[in-house]
Design an enzyme around this catalytic site. Structure first.
Site, short mmCIF file in Angstrom:
data_model
loop_
_atom_site.label_atom_id
_atom_site.label_comp_id
_atom_site.label_asym_id
_atom_site.label_seq_id
_atom_site.Cartn_x
_atom_site.Cartn_y
_atom_site.Cartn_z
N HIS A 151 82.33 32.52 35.66
CA HIS A 151 82.29 32.31 34.21
C HIS A 151 80.97 32.76 33.58
O HIS A 151 79.92 32.69 34.21
CB HIS A 151 82.49 30.82 33.88
CG HIS A 151 83.87 30.33 34.14
ND1 HIS A 151 84.89 30.43 33.22
CD2 HIS A 151 84.41 29.76 35.24
CE1 HIS A 151 86.00 29.91 33.73
NE2 HIS A 151 85.74 29.50 34.96
N HIS A 200 83.63 20.89 42.92
CA HIS A 200 84.42 21.24 41.72
C HIS A 200 85.90 20.92 41.99
O HIS A 200 86.55 20.24 41.20
CB HIS A 200 84.20 22.72 41.43
CG HIS A 200 84.97 23.25 40.26
ND1 HIS A 200 84.71 22.89 38.96
CD2 HIS A 200 86.01 24.13 40.20
CE1 HIS A 200 85.55 23.52 38.15
NE2 HIS A 200 86.35 24.28 38.89
FE FE Z 1 87.17 28.39 36.28
ZN ZN Z 2 87.72 25.86 38.28
#
Ligand code: FE
Ligand code: ZN
Length: 259
Positions: free
Chosen positions: A171, A112
């Site tokens: 998230h 990421h």
């Molecule tokens: Fe994030």
């Molecule tokens: Zn992130």
């Protein structure tokens, strides 16, 4: 004994609040916004925020760090290979940190972002994993900086943790991730069941986390690149026969990006 609660932030972030109830000390993971944490501390005036754990440099994970450090003097841990505001301790793969009396192991998880880390401990009744935007419930983070090979390797490391490990990601993306999982594995009873469960939770505006590594192994397509049916779907999407699990992963990730 550590109690863990989610403080919602922005539209779909969770700031994880770890509470050492016996000593009235707490820690937070990825405070993208200081306000929800300061509000909680205001409602709990006899508690002290002692530690701030950061997984990666994105604003929705570090935006509140400096304000919280200034307000509380909390110690800030973050990845060595990224710019983290207010960082006191720079962490590398396999480092150990002690937070609220628990020893956490640092896992480097490029993909990421390049410096992304996670925090793992087996020193609680069930193992705990705080994995930022790398592994999501039924999904994974987008590849902003790393290669598919790096992210695939990072996810395989997490998949190898004990099945009971509780997965605290940042998230609330679970329902949309499960829609994609259904497209990849339309015949999976595990995916169908989880989709129904999470649909009910979200209809009541309830949190779908934490997950477990065991459940992710069963329902997260990005951990299931070794499955023949998953490879077939990835091959169909790409219009070729993927030569490796990493390319199956890359195909799934590019498919999800436009799903
Ligand atoms: Fe994030
Ligand atoms: Zn992130």
């Amino acid at each position: 004994m550590i109690q863990i609660d989610a403080l919602p932030a922005f539209s779909d972030n969770y700031i994880w609040l770890l509470q050492d109830t016996a000593n009235r000390r707490c820690a937070v993971v990825d405070p993208g916004d200081a306000a929800p944490v300061l509000e909680w501390l205001g409602e709990h005036p006899d508690w002290t925020l002692t530690d701030i754990l950061v997984t990666h440099h994105h604003h929705d994970h570090v935006g509140g760090v400096e304000a919280l450090k200034a307000a509380t003097g909390a110690h800030v841990y973050g990845p060595a290979n990224e710019r983290i505001p207010g960082r006191d301790t720079a962490l590398q793969d396999d480092d150990s940190v002690n937070v609220l009396g628990l020893g956490f192991q640092v896992l480097a998880l490029p993909g990421h972002t390049l410096g992304h880390i996670a925090y793992y401990t087996a020193q609680s009744p069930t193992p705990l994993l705080f994995c930022g935007d790398t592994l999501f419930a039924a999904g994974c983070g987008r590849l902003f900086e790393g290669t598919p090979e790096q992210m695939h390797h990072s996810l395989q490391r997490l998949a190898a943790l004990p099945a009971a490990t509780q997965v605290y990601c940042t998230h609330e993306y679970t329902l949309s991730n499960l829609r994609f999982a259904r497209a990849v594995e339309p015949d999976s009873e595990h995916v169908r069941q989880r989709f129904e469960e999470v649909t009910r939770l979200r209809a009541d505006n309830r949190i779908s986390l934490p997950s477990t590594i065991g459940l992710e192994r069963l329902t997260n397509p990005f951990l299931r690149t070794a499955e023949t049916s998953v490879k077939q779907k990835a091959d169909e999407w790409k219009g070729l026969s993927n030569p490796s699990q990493a390319t199956v992963f890359a195909a799934l990730r590019s498919w999800k990006d436009v799903f």
